[in-house]
Design a protein around this motif. Structure first.
Motif, short mmCIF file in Angstrom:
data_model
loop_
_atom_site.label_atom_id
_atom_site.label_comp_id
_atom_site.label_asym_id
_atom_site.label_seq_id
_atom_site.Cartn_x
_atom_site.Cartn_y
_atom_site.Cartn_z
N GLN A 85 0.84 -1.21 0.00
CA GLN A 85 0.00 0.00 0.00
C GLN A 85 0.87 1.26 0.00
N LEU A 86 1.97 1.20 0.72
CA LEU A 86 2.88 2.34 0.75
C LEU A 86 3.38 2.63 -0.67
N LYS A 87 3.77 1.54 -1.36
CA LYS A 87 4.35 1.68 -2.70
C LYS A 87 3.31 2.08 -3.76
N THR A 88 2.14 1.45 -3.68
CA THR A 88 1.20 1.63 -4.79
C THR A 88 0.14 2.70 -4.54
N VAL A 89 -0.08 3.06 -3.27
CA VAL A 89 -1.14 4.04 -2.98
C VAL A 89 -0.56 5.33 -2.38
N VAL A 90 0.19 5.18 -1.29
CA VAL A 90 0.56 6.37 -0.51
C VAL A 90 1.66 7.20 -1.20
N ILE A 91 2.71 6.54 -1.64
CA ILE A 91 3.79 7.30 -2.30
C ILE A 91 3.27 7.98 -3.58
N PRO A 92 2.55 7.25 -4.47
CA PRO A 92 2.01 7.94 -5.65
C PRO A 92 1.13 9.13 -5.29
N MET A 93 0.33 9.00 -4.22
CA MET A 93 -0.53 10.11 -3.79
C MET A 93 0.33 11.31 -3.34
N LEU A 94 1.39 11.01 -2.58
CA LEU A 94 2.23 12.10 -2.08
C LEU A 94 3.11 12.71 -3.18
N LEU A 95 3.43 11.90 -4.20
CA LEU A 95 4.21 12.45 -5.31
C LEU A 95 3.43 13.59 -5.98
N LYS A 96 2.10 13.45 -5.96
CA LYS A 96 1.26 14.53 -6.51
C LYS A 96 1.12 15.65 -5.47
N ALA A 97 0.75 15.25 -4.25
CA ALA A 97 0.40 16.25 -3.24
C ALA A 97 1.60 17.08 -2.76
N ARG A 98 2.81 16.53 -2.88
CA ARG A 98 4.00 17.25 -2.38
C ARG A 98 4.90 17.72 -3.53
N SER A 99 4.31 17.88 -4.71
CA SER A 99 5.16 18.22 -5.86
C SER A 99 5.85 19.58 -5.70
N ALA A 100 5.30 20.43 -4.84
CA ALA A 100 5.93 21.74 -4.63
C ALA A 100 7.16 21.63 -3.73
N THR A 101 7.04 20.86 -2.66
CA THR A 101 8.17 20.78 -1.71
C THR A 101 9.09 19.60 -1.99
N LYS A 102 8.57 18.60 -2.69
CA LYS A 102 9.34 17.39 -3.00
C LYS A 102 9.99 16.79 -1.74
#
Ligand SMILES: C[S@@+](CC[C@H](N)C(=O)[O-])C[C@H]1O[C@@H](n2cnc3c(N)ncnc32)[C@H](O)[C@@H]1O
Length: 280
Positions: A85-102
């Motif tokens: 879930q971390l790999k397929t759901v949470v990280i992809p979600m944060l890659l979008k949500a944190r694109s400003a701060t990375k």
């Protein structure tokens, strides 16, 4: 051990760590506390308990007793699913949500001998192409100094690496030395270990996007669980994700977290007013 001494140790443990020592667990006292008794020069548990009762401010002894009574069972990629879930759901979600701060901050809140934070670190290292240019910070905490020392060493037995580690991951990240398997420094250096008691205020640890608090709440009573979870919301991003253990839930304990729709074992901070996120 007589009833009064048992009650004293149970109450001390509850106060120092939140751990509940039920009468069925009385058998653990002998095996876990005798090494502490010997280390401090006592012949038996009666003398150990007598000493702590007369000197409850002996922090070193109290810490060692607490440490000895913790259950530290852990394994790599425990239960598999949270890591998928971390790999397929949470990280992809944060890659979008944190694109400003990375930047993504992860907390392994009861990290024991390190298998949990190192599983996260290996998984993220395997995603390094997607995470190029990102800053990923993993903080791992535990109340047990002995476990923190073991975790930092990153050295495991054959038995420990056989539990949960895919063979390809073992070969990729570990080196065998005699009977031991040593985790590569590149993975060890991704994890920042700190001593932290879940009964304390976590705010000095900073803000987290992902929290793993797995297989520790089971040892606490309902009130302590609720208090720990309430404090956790103070250090989690509004869109952060909490992972609990397979036998743990927030349901019936707190309304400060709600299950993430469609993702068993994952929770998000309850949003007042706004509707909850759906990722399924
Ligand atoms: C069973 S291990 C879980 C390890 C890992 N999270 C996992 O799921 O495999 C529980 C850990 O919680 C730690 N612990 C117990 N009480 C704690 C407290 N009050 N604060 C922080 N850690 C605690 C213990 O020292 C132990 O290492």
């Amino acid at each position: 051990m007589n009833q009064a001494d048992f009650d004293f140790i149970a109450s001390l443990l509850k106060q120092t760590s939140g751990l509940v020592l039920t009468p069925e667990k009385a058998y653990l006292l002998e095996s876990r506390l005798m090494p502490v008794a010997r280390k401090f020069g006592f012949d038996d548990l009666d003398n150990l308990v007598g000493s702590i009762r007369s000197q409850p401010s002996n922090k070193k002894l109290v810490d060692e007793i607490t440490d000895a009574m913790t259950t530290n069972e852990s394994l790599f990629f425990r239960d598999t699913k949270p890591f998928e879930q971390l790999k397929t759901v949470v990280i992809p979600m944060l890659l979008k949500a944190r694109s400003a701060t990375k930047t993504i901050r992860i907390w392994s809140a009861a990290s024991s001998s390190g298998q949990e934070p190192y599983s996260i670190a290996m998984l993220l290292n395997d995603m390094k192409v997607q995470l190029a240019g990102w800053t990923i910070k993993i903080m791992a905490t535990d109340i047990s100094n002995e476990m923190l020392t073991r975790a930092k060493a990153g050295t495991y037995t054959q038995f420990e690496v056989q539990r949960g580690l895919p063979i390809a991951t073992l070969v990729k990240y570990f080196k065998q030395e005699g009977e031991s398997w040593i985790l590569d420094q590149s993975i060890r250096s991704m994890v920042d270990y700190r001593h932290f008691n879940l009964l304390d205020d976590p705010r000095p640890l900073g803000q987290f996007d992902i929290v793993f608090c797995r297989n520790v709440l089971i040892y606490f009573d309902q009130q302590t669980k609720a208090e720990v979870l309430a404090r956790m919301t103070q250090v989690m991003a509004n869109d952060g994700v909490l992972f609990l253990g397979a036998a743990e839930t927030v349901l019936g304990i707190t309304d400060k977290f709600v299950p993430l729709q469609g993702h068993r074992g994952m929770y998000e901070v309850a949003q007042s007013g706004a509707s909850q996120r759906r990722t399924a």
